[in-house]
Design a protein around this motif. Structure first.
Motif, mmCIF file in Angstrom:
data_model
loop_
_atom_site.group_PDB
_atom_site.id
_atom_site.type_symbol
_atom_site.label_atom_id
_atom_site.label_comp_id
_atom_site.label_asym_id
_atom_site.label_seq_id
_atom_site.Cartn_x
_atom_site.Cartn_y
_atom_site.Cartn_z
ATOM 1 N N THR A 107 2.640 16.068 32.418
ATOM 2 C CA THR A 107 3.706 15.070 32.316
ATOM 3 C C THR A 107 3.292 13.977 31.333
ATOM 4 O O THR A 107 2.103 13.708 31.144
ATOM 5 C CB THR A 107 3.991 14.408 33.680
ATOM 6 O OG1 THR A 107 2.787 13.790 34.170
ATOM 7 C CG2 THR A 107 4.487 15.420 34.689
ATOM 8 N N ASP A 140 4.120 10.037 30.828
ATOM 9 C CA ASP A 140 4.778 8.805 31.263
ATOM 10 C C ASP A 140 4.443 7.695 30.275
ATOM 11 O O ASP A 140 3.855 7.945 29.220
ATOM 12 C CB ASP A 140 4.356 8.430 32.688
ATOM 13 C CG ASP A 140 2.838 8.330 32.837
ATOM 14 O OD1 ASP A 140 2.136 8.211 31.806
ATOM 15 O OD2 ASP A 140 2.354 8.383 33.981
ATOM 16 N N SER A 182 11.273 19.298 28.163
ATOM 17 C CA SER A 182 11.186 18.380 29.304
ATOM 18 C C SER A 182 10.471 17.092 28.927
ATOM 19 O O SER A 182 10.854 15.991 29.354
ATOM 20 C CB SER A 182 10.460 19.062 30.477
ATOM 21 O OG SER A 182 9.149 19.457 30.089
ATOM 22 N N THR A 224 11.883 13.221 28.811
ATOM 23 C CA THR A 224 11.192 12.138 29.519
ATOM 24 C C THR A 224 10.893 10.980 28.585
ATOM 25 O O THR A 224 11.113 9.805 28.934
ATOM 26 C CB THR A 224 9.872 12.656 30.134
ATOM 27 O OG1 THR A 224 10.163 13.713 31.035
ATOM 28 C CG2 THR A 224 9.149 11.536 30.869
ATOM 29 N N GLN A 261 14.091 9.127 27.887
ATOM 30 C CA GLN A 261 14.533 8.349 29.054
ATOM 31 C C GLN A 261 13.679 7.099 29.269
ATOM 32 O O GLN A 261 14.176 6.067 29.713
ATOM 33 C CB GLN A 261 14.503 9.226 30.301
ATOM 34 C CG GLN A 261 15.555 10.328 30.302
ATOM 35 C CD GLN A 261 15.328 11.353 31.399
ATOM 36 O OE1 GLN A 261 14.363 11.254 32.175
ATOM 37 N NE2 GLN A 261 16.210 12.354 31.475
#
Length: 289
Positions: free
Chosen positions: A215, A217, A246, A250, A253
């Motif tokens: 991921t 972030d 994906s 992210t 966003q």
């Protein structure tokens, strides 16, 4: 009643350590080898015992109060620190080191009884020995814990370095394939390794591949931006590959701006981009690991 730090008490203990030095060393070594201690050789144990007993004997001849000897006397601290660190590196349990100190206490108490018939003096000397060696036991435990923590940190750093290899893909082109979480500590390792490799290989393009990063972030993005900035300060261009749909969603966003950084979906695309950036479409450089 005499105090534990009164001159006759210290003189008795000094005389005992001086006269029975060889016997104490031999008995203490023999005790630690029963059962055999695979982590320690007899030579090491003998050296440690001799250094500690001599340091204690010398310290008792100084003006240091008895309750400050272990904390303040350099030779005593060095002997105890060396003893404990050696055992920590050998993988011994801290309890084994503490038990070794306790066994020395029993041997010294038995030796004192051979040097005086004065029950009061023996009692005070026993208190002094307990005070000294109890403090020694606490110090060895503290050193052991500190030493083990240092070993763990070193092993962790080594694992970080192994998990972030810098690979030379082409002449003037390097790549760092990242797998797993990218935190501050790992970012620093990546940055250091990559910058050193850029200088060593005179690289002009560095590819950071995040295919294996689960991921992305805000924190991960900031770490990437820091690395890109450092690479550019070295005069090289940076390409980030492994931007999956994906991760792209992210990043959008989160409002993270990567528009000023060259990004590609795969390592192969990133390598093709790197070749165009360096203007080298030949195969003269060769691919190396």
């Amino acid at each position: 009643m005499l105090g534990t730090d009164h001159a006759p008490v210290r003189e008795l203990l000094t005389r005992t350590l001086d006269h029975d030095h060889t016997t104490l060393v031999a008995d203490w070594v023999r005790h630690q080898l029963e059962p055999p201690a695979a982590a320690h050789t007899e030579q090491d144990l003998r050296r440690e015992a001799a250094e500690l007993l001599e340091a204690l004997r010398a310290a008792l001849g100084t003006a240091l109060p008895a309750d400050r000897i272990v904390a303040r006397d350099g030779a005593v601290r060095d002997a105890l620190t060396s003893l404990s660190e050696h055992r920590a590196r050998a993988g011994a349990e801290p309890s084994a080191t503490a038990m070794a100190i306790l066994s020395l206490k029993r041997m010294m108490l038995a030796a004192i009884e051979r040097h005086t018939d004065d029950a009061g003096l023996r009692y005070q000397a026993a208190l002094l020995v307990s005070e000294l060696l109890d403090s020694a036991g606490v110090l060895t435990f503290t050193v052991y814990v500190t030493g083990r923590e240092q070993i763990i940190r070193q092993q962790h750093n080594q694992m970080l370095e192994l998990s972030t290899p810098v690979v030379r893909l082409w002449r003037h082109v390097l790549a760092v394939p990242l797998i797993g979480t990218l935190d501050s500590a790992r970012t620093q390792v990546v940055m250091n390794s990559l910058l050193e490799a850029i200088q060593t290989h005179e690289a002009r393009v560095a590819i950071i591949d995040i295919t294996g990063v689960p991921t992305v972030d805000t924190a991960v993005a900031q770490h990437l931006l820091q690395t890109v900035s450092a690479v550019r300060l070295m005069g090289a261009e940076c390409v980030i590959s492994g931007i999956r749909p994906s991760i792209a969603q992210t990043i959008t966003q989160l409002g993270i701006d990567l528009s000023h950084i060259v990004t590609r979906g795969s390592l192969a695309d990133a390598l093709a981009t790197a070749m165009r950036l360096i203007g080298d479409n030949s195969h003269s450089g060769g691919v190396t690991g």
